[in-house]
Every structure is written in structure tokens, then in C-alpha cells.
Design an enzyme around this catalytic site. Structure first.
Site, mmCIF file in Angstrom:
data_model
loop_
_atom_site.group_PDB
_atom_site.id
_atom_site.type_symbol
_atom_site.label_atom_id
_atom_site.label_comp_id
_atom_site.label_asym_id
_atom_site.label_seq_id
_atom_site.Cartn_x
_atom_site.Cartn_y
_atom_site.Cartn_z
ATOM 1 N N ARG A 169 -12.607 33.026 -94.828
ATOM 2 C CA ARG A 169 -12.949 34.254 -96.017
ATOM 3 C C ARG A 169 -11.282 34.677 -96.121
ATOM 4 N NH1 ARG A 169 -16.901 38.101 -91.684
ATOM 5 N NH2 ARG A 169 -15.137 38.350 -90.613
ATOM 6 N N LYS A 184 -3.580 29.941 -88.228
ATOM 7 C CA LYS A 184 -3.296 29.364 -87.424
ATOM 8 C C LYS A 184 -5.242 29.397 -86.668
ATOM 9 C CE LYS A 184 -3.279 30.806 -83.035
ATOM 10 N NZ LYS A 184 -4.397 29.912 -82.324
ATOM 11 N N ALA A 186 -8.551 29.421 -84.176
ATOM 12 C CA ALA A 186 -8.701 29.004 -82.594
ATOM 13 C C ALA A 186 -8.441 27.795 -81.833
ATOM 14 C CB ALA A 186 -10.223 29.360 -81.835
ATOM 15 N N SER A 239 -10.580 38.859 -81.281
ATOM 16 C CA SER A 239 -10.996 40.543 -79.712
ATOM 17 C C SER A 239 -10.378 41.680 -79.998
ATOM 18 C CB SER A 239 -11.284 39.638 -78.771
ATOM 19 O OG SER A 239 -9.632 39.513 -78.368
ATOM 20 N N GLU A 260 -10.523 42.307 -88.205
ATOM 21 C CA GLU A 260 -11.849 42.011 -88.144
ATOM 22 C C GLU A 260 -12.400 41.789 -86.762
ATOM 23 O OE1 GLU A 260 -14.096 42.357 -90.039
ATOM 24 O OE2 GLU A 260 -12.581 42.524 -92.518
ATOM 25 N N LEU A 261 -12.653 42.540 -85.467
ATOM 26 C CA LEU A 261 -12.389 42.917 -84.318
ATOM 27 C C LEU A 261 -14.075 42.850 -83.254
ATOM 28 C CD1 LEU A 261 -9.504 45.157 -84.185
ATOM 29 C CD2 LEU A 261 -9.195 42.859 -84.321
ATOM 30 N N ARG A 288 -28.870 34.246 -84.252
ATOM 31 C CA ARG A 288 -27.357 33.006 -84.900
ATOM 32 C C ARG A 288 -26.656 33.100 -84.736
ATOM 33 N NH1 ARG A 288 -23.661 36.006 -89.286
ATOM 34 N NH2 ARG A 288 -23.266 34.187 -90.881
ATOM 35 N N CYS A 294 -19.959 37.962 -83.596
ATOM 36 C CA CYS A 294 -19.765 40.127 -84.167
ATOM 37 C C CYS A 294 -20.617 40.732 -84.335
ATOM 38 C CB CYS A 294 -18.169 40.283 -84.660
ATOM 39 S SG CYS A 294 -18.518 39.729 -86.786
ATOM 40 N N SER A 451 -24.290 39.058 -93.858
ATOM 41 C CA SER A 451 -23.515 38.576 -94.478
ATOM 42 C C SER A 451 -23.907 38.179 -95.689
ATOM 43 C CB SER A 451 -22.263 37.190 -93.269
ATOM 44 O OG SER A 451 -22.336 38.276 -91.694
HETATM 45 P P1 NAP Z 1 -9.682 35.699 -79.641
HETATM 46 O O1 NAP Z 1 -9.780 35.233 -77.802
HETATM 47 O O2 NAP Z 1 -9.110 37.021 -79.953
HETATM 48 O O3 NAP Z 1 -8.799 34.756 -80.516
HETATM 49 C C1 NAP Z 1 -9.228 34.939 -81.424
HETATM 50 C C2 NAP Z 1 -7.451 34.126 -82.315
HETATM 51 O O4 NAP Z 1 -6.435 34.376 -82.129
HETATM 52 C C3 NAP Z 1 -7.729 32.450 -81.371
HETATM 53 O O5 NAP Z 1 -7.024 31.949 -82.183
HETATM 54 C C4 NAP Z 1 -6.371 32.642 -80.425
HETATM 55 O O6 NAP Z 1 -5.480 31.334 -80.253
HETATM 56 C C5 NAP Z 1 -5.769 33.638 -80.929
HETATM 57 N N1 NAP Z 1 -4.989 34.359 -80.314
HETATM 58 C C6 NAP Z 1 -4.848 34.860 -78.585
HETATM 59 N N2 NAP Z 1 -4.558 35.741 -78.431
HETATM 60 C C7 NAP Z 1 -3.232 35.124 -79.044
HETATM 61 C C8 NAP Z 1 -1.718 36.458 -79.408
HETATM 62 N N3 NAP Z 1 -1.279 36.681 -78.010
HETATM 63 N N4 NAP Z 1 -1.077 36.330 -80.224
HETATM 64 C C9 NAP Z 1 -2.067 35.509 -81.040
HETATM 65 N N5 NAP Z 1 -3.022 35.181 -81.525
HETATM 66 C C10 NAP Z 1 -4.280 34.954 -80.263
HETATM 67 O O7 NAP Z 1 -11.087 35.777 -80.042
HETATM 68 P P2 NAP Z 1 -12.311 34.815 -79.331
HETATM 69 O O8 NAP Z 1 -12.601 34.346 -78.419
HETATM 70 O O9 NAP Z 1 -11.810 33.120 -80.495
HETATM 71 O O10 NAP Z 1 -13.260 35.196 -80.322
HETATM 72 C C11 NAP Z 1 -14.329 36.204 -80.333
HETATM 73 C C12 NAP Z 1 -14.171 37.523 -81.067
HETATM 74 O O11 NAP Z 1 -13.767 37.548 -82.482
HETATM 75 C C13 NAP Z 1 -14.959 38.545 -80.552
HETATM 76 O O12 NAP Z 1 -15.316 39.726 -79.522
HETATM 77 C C14 NAP Z 1 -15.554 39.179 -81.918
HETATM 78 O O13 NAP Z 1 -17.041 40.164 -81.550
HETATM 79 C C15 NAP Z 1 -14.578 38.644 -82.863
HETATM 80 N N6 NAP Z 1 -15.067 38.141 -83.755
HETATM 81 C C16 NAP Z 1 -15.168 38.947 -85.026
HETATM 82 C C17 NAP Z 1 -14.942 38.682 -86.255
HETATM 83 C C18 NAP Z 1 -15.611 40.443 -87.115
HETATM 84 O O14 NAP Z 1 -15.349 39.652 -88.219
HETATM 85 N N7 NAP Z 1 -15.192 41.324 -87.273
HETATM 86 C C19 NAP Z 1 -16.128 37.780 -86.850
HETATM 87 C C20 NAP Z 1 -15.815 36.432 -85.571
HETATM 88 C C21 NAP Z 1 -15.580 37.216 -84.004
HETATM 89 P P3 NAP Z 1 -6.398 30.877 -78.807
HETATM 90 O O15 NAP Z 1 -7.664 30.431 -79.216
HETATM 91 O O16 NAP Z 1 -5.145 29.690 -79.103
HETATM 92 O O17 NAP Z 1 -5.912 31.323 -77.946
#
Ligand code: NAP
Length: 487
Positions: A169, A184, A186, A239, A260-261, A288, A294, A451
Site C-alpha cells: 500500500r 522497515k 515490523a 499505533s 495510518e494509526l 478478519r 485497525c 478495504s
Molecule cells: P507499532 O508498535 O506502532 O509498530 C509499527 C511499526 O513501527 C513497527 O515496524 C515498529 O517496529 C515500528 N516502531 C515501533 N517503535 C518505533 C519508534 N520509536 N520509531 C520508529 N519506528 C517504531 O504498531 P504494531 O503493534 O506493529 O501494529 C498495530 C497497530 O497498527 C494498531 O494500533 C493498529 O490499529 C495499527 N494499524 C493501523 C492501520 C491503518 O491503516 N490505520 C493498519 C494496520 C495497523 P518494531 O516492530 O521493530 O517495534
């Protein structure tokens, strides 16, 4: 366990890539274990990039930038189209890989691959349709020409819940626009990203146009890249908490951001809704990816007249789901991504139950190895329970009863998020009228899935900034340049 042995038909070496991918070179290494959420065991290791690796990725993206920017839209389109075709050809292997490292059930993983590949097809088509504009100034003094140019090196950061689709995307529109990128992914799900980069290489993406790095130190690595003035775009999905940190980092160098949070989607059911259609939609909107989405319905607001029938129908369907390892045939609900995720769900459910919520099915983590939480239905949940304001991100459906439209709208909007919402009513005019009152970026009307690569995906309030997909998604990776022209 090694990954080749865990995927019996995983014969194609294209999909075994797992080194840092910088400037078209694969750099083997270790340091980040990738776990199988269905057992907790290690599947593989990927390299742990440090700041100097990240800066080499910026250097590689810079070296490739001029050449990529100079390609014709048609050339870029054809590379993206080939990438789409390769993903489609390898759909089954990619789905297994996603299922293994993320845990999601194979049908969900197959759906993700198809959805992810579609971003390459859509943006292969959009590459040749980048808009421009010509206007006359109102005074007649000159002409206004607006061109769109690639924004420059783009840093793409993606979450674990859709390891393929969240990457395509971003990569699709960025490449179509003429930008080079550093992805980068996850740390939980890097194998899919590396496999897709290998397919991109096969599709003809030139060295340095797409770079992929994994790291255990995302804060320092990202800050260093954002501080480099050659990096002009940050596109983040994850997040809200991390999004806020990154916005602050990006502000230091005034880097353009798409965010996109998180979400906290309300699913509103009015008395006049078609119950079967509601239940079909509720199952998709909730289950799903086993609720790890999200856009997942996080709060079911159901009007009094249909409430009990909805709870009974949902309970029957949720209780019938087969829980197990994502790659097992027949599994409909896989494990959660980590033990921590299960603990969070458990905390939210326990708190709601201690305050009077009734458990109709599920309600506690499953014992044994792997990170399992069963499909759960709760009703009589207090409207101020923590699960009404936090993302559950799991297979838990809390049902809240309401009486009037105003009450439903007030409850739905009582959140800092505004990503997705759902409304069910047989009266379309009514549903549209209520929809206008809901603070959200996306709204499903009598539909549990929204989506689509051709639609603008994104949220309002604390759910983000900007839109991905659709005709506007490509503009997130472009800058408008205005020419004042006398002719
Ligand atoms: P996350 O903890 O925010 O991590 C997302 C990405 O950010 C990962 O690649 C993570 O790397 C990286 N990251 C973490 N801390 C960072 C920092 N300080 N600086 C730079 N990058 C950093 O989220 P998640 O747990 O993977 O995903 C779940 C969240 O994503 C939920 O809140 C969900 O709603 C949201 N989401 C939103 C959408 C949308 O389109 N709005 C779609 C899908 C998911 P690491 O893995 O190495 O920690």
C-alpha cells in the site's frame, strides 16, 4: 525449526530471502528472532540493522533516485505490473509465509496476498495517470500550471498485522510516483517483506529503488534517517502512540508525513437491520485476521429491539469457529501475535467482566503453547469499560445496548479515534444520515469490509493523517509545483 522445513511446498528460492536488502545487495546476518505464534518457537533470524546500515540504505536510495525519477511512467507501471503478477503466481507460498510468522489463518493470509498484490496492479495503472492542472488567474495576469513531482526518498514503516498489504500500500504509490524507498517492516513479521523484495528484484525493480532493513532499535534508526535532509517522506502505519513520536521526530526536519494509526471502530445496528446480513458483516468486521485489524469492529452498539437476537446469533457463529495454528487446514481463528497481546486482551476482558459484563462464549486465554485467545462474545459491557476506549486487537466482541439514534451517535463518537465505522439499517437514507454524524474516515454501510486499493483508506482524529490507496494515494508521494506562466 528452520523455515524451509516448516513449509513443505516452499520450494522456490525466491521466497527464502532474509538479509538486509540495501542497494540491490543481500546482506546476511542475525540478531532478530522471528517467532511462530502458534508454538512460540523460533522460525528464523533476520539481521539487526544499526544506524550506519540505515544510512547506507539512505545512500543507496539516493544513488538510485535520479535514474528512477527519470523513468517513464509506463516503465514504472510495467515493473509494478510484473511485481503484481509474481505475487499472484507465488500467492500460496506467500500466504503460508504470512500465516507462519503472523499466525493468521490461511484463508485470511490468502485474502491478504490478493489484497496486497492489488496495490501493485492499481498503482501500475495509476502511474500513467498522474494529474496536472492548468488554470487562468482570475485577473487574467498569467497562467497557472501545476505539475506533480516525486517527493523524494521515502521511509516506509509498517506493522505486523498485514505484513504484505501494509508494505504494498506504500511501495506501490511511492514507486509509481517516482520515489525510491526504504522499508522497515515490523520485527515480528520481516520474512514476508524480504520475500516480497526478492520478488520485486525479479520483477525488475532497479537496485536501490527499494531497500529493506530490520532493526531492534527502530527509534534511533528512524531518527537518524529522518534527520538526513535527503529523506523527504515518512509513511507510517502502526499505533497512535508510535505515530505521535514519529510526527515529533519528522517535525525536526519538516518531513512530510502520512500516518495510518489506530482505530476503535463502532459497529451500529438499528432495529430494522437484516439480522443475517448484520451477522455476516459482524463476523467479517470482527474476525478478519482474528480481530487483529485497525478496522476491526471494537464496539458493537445494538438497538434494544434486535439486541438479544444479535447476541444469540453472534455467539452461535463465534463459538463455532475453529481455533488453531494458522497453517492448519480448517483453522478459522489463528493465534495472536505475541503473549503480550493475549495478556492485553485478557486484562480488558477481565476488567469488563468484573464490572458486570456477561460472557456468552470464550472469555479466557487458552492454555498450552502458542498465543491463543478464543472467539469471545460479551454483553452488558459498561460503556466506560477500558475495552470501549482501547483497541482490543483480538477476537472479542463486546456488545452494548442502545435505545435512540442520538445515543448511538454519541457513544460511537466518544473516542479519540476515527478510522472506521459500520452502520446496519434497511433504511439507506437513515443509515446515510447517521453516517454523516459519525466522526470517521471510512464507513461501511450494510457492509463489514471496506478495504479496497481503489478507495482512499485513512482516518480522522487520532487515527491519522493522509490517505492511502485510491486516486489520491499517489499524491502523498508527490509535491505540487506551480509554474506561473505568461503566454
Ligand atoms: P507499532 O508498535 O506502532 O509498530 C509499527 C511499526 O513501527 C513497527 O515496524 C515498529 O517496529 C515500528 N516502531 C515501533 N517503535 C518505533 C519508534 N520509536 N520509531 C520508529 N519506528 C517504531 O504498531 P504494531 O503493534 O506493529 O501494529 C498495530 C497497530 O497498527 C494498531 O494500533 C493498529 O490499529 C495499527 N494499524 C493501523 C492501520 C491503518 O491503516 N490505520 C493498519 C494496520 C495497523 P518494531 O516492530 O521493530 O517495534
Amino acid at each position: 525449526m528452520n523455515i524451509e522445513r516448516s513449509i513443505p511446498n516452499f520450494a522456490d528460492p525466491l521466497l527464502h530471502a532474509r538479509g538486509l536488502y540495501i542497494g540491490g545487495q543481500w546482506e546476511a546476518g542475525g540478531g532478530i528472532p522471528v517467532f511462530d505464534p502458534s508454538t512460540g518457537r523460533t522460525l528464523a533470524e533476520v539481521p539487526d540493522a544499526n544506524v550506519s546500515d540505515a544510512m547506507r540504505a539512505v545512500e543507496a536510495a539516493e544513488k538510485a533516485a535520479a535514474g528512477w525519477r527519470a523513468t517513464s511512467a509506463r516503465q514504472r507501471a510495467e515493473i509494478l505490473r510484473r511485481w503484481f503478477e509474481l505475487m499472484t503466481r507465488h500467492a500460496e507460498e506467500l500466504a503460508h509465509l504470512i500465516s507462519l510468522e503472523n499466525g493468521k489463518a490461511l484463508p485470511d493470509a490468502r485474502g491478504e496476498v490478493a489484497y496486497a498484490a492489488e496495490f501493485f496492479r492499481w498503482y501500475s495503472e495509476e502511474a500513467a495517470r498522474i494529474p496536472g492542472e492548468h488554470r487562468h488567474t482570475p485577473s487574467g495576469s498569467h497562467n497557472i500550471l501545476v505539475d506533480h513531482e516525486p517527493i523524494g526518498i521515502s521511509l516506509l514503516i509498517t506493522p505486523w498485522n498485514f505484513p504484505a498489504a501494509m508494505a504494498t500500500r506504500k511501495i506501490g504509490p511511492a514507486l509509481a510516483a517516482g520515489c525510491t524507498v526504504i522499508l522497515k517492516p515490523a520485527s515480528e513479521t520481516p520474512l514476508t517483506a524480504y520475500a516480497m523484495a526478492r520478488l520485486g528484484e525479479e520483477a525488475g525493480v532497479p537496485a536501490g529503488v527499494v531497500n529493506v532493513i530490520t532493526t531492534t532499535n527502530p527509534g534511533a534508526v528512524t531518527s537518524a534517517m529522518l534527520a538526513d535532509h535527503r529523506v523527504r517522506k515518512l509513511s507510517f502505519t502502526g499505533s497512535t502512540g508510535v505515530g505521535r513520536i514519529l510526527l515529533a521526530e519528522a517535525a525536526k526536519s519538516v518531513v512530510s508525513c502520512s500516518m495510518e494509526l489506530g482505530g476503535n471502530a463502532p459497529f451500529i445496528v438499528f432495529d430494522d437491520a437484516d439480522l443475517d446480513a448484520v451477522l455476516d458483516g459482524a463476523m467479517v468486521a470482527k474476525m478478519r485476521n482474528a480481530g487483529e485489524a485497525c478496522t476491526a469492529a471494537n464496539r458493537f452498539y445494538v438497538q434494544s429491539g434486535i439486541h438479544d437476537a444479535f447476541v444469540a446469533g453472534l455467539t452461535e457463529r463465534m463459538a463455532a469457529l475453529k481455533v488453531g495454528p494458522g497453517t492448519d487446514p480448517g483453522t478459522q481463528c489463528g493465534p495472536m501475535i505475541t503473549k503480550k497481546a493475549v495478556e492485553k486482551i485478557d486484562r480488558l476482558v477481565s476488567e469488563a467482566v468484573s464490572r458486570g459484563a456477561r460472557v456468552h462464549t470464550g472469555g479466557a486465554p487458552l492454555p498450552g503453547s502458542g498465543f491463543y485467545y478464543p472467539p469471545t462474545v460479551l454483553d452488558n459491557v459498561p460503556v466506560d469499560a477500558s475495552m470501549a476506549s482501547e483497541e482490543i486487537f483480538g477476537p472479542v466482541a463486546p456488545v452494548y445496548r442502545f435505545e435512540t439514534e442520538d445515543e448511538a451517535v454519541r457513544l460511537a463518537n466518544d473516542t479519540e479515534y476515527g478510522l472506521a465505522a459500520y452502520i446496519y439499517s434497511r433504511d439507506l437514507k437513515h443509515a446515510m444520515r447517521v453516517g454523516k454524524r459519525i466522526e470517521t474516515g471510512m464507513l461501511g454501510i450494510n457492509r463489514g469490509l471496506m478495504s479496497d486499493p481503489a478507495a482512499p483508506f485513512g482516518g480522522v482524529k487520532q487515527s491519522g493523517l493522509g490517505r492511502e490507496g485510491g486516486v489520491t494515494g499517489i499524491l502523498e508521494f508527490m509535491e505540487a509545483k506551480y509554474y506561473a506562466v505568461e503566454f
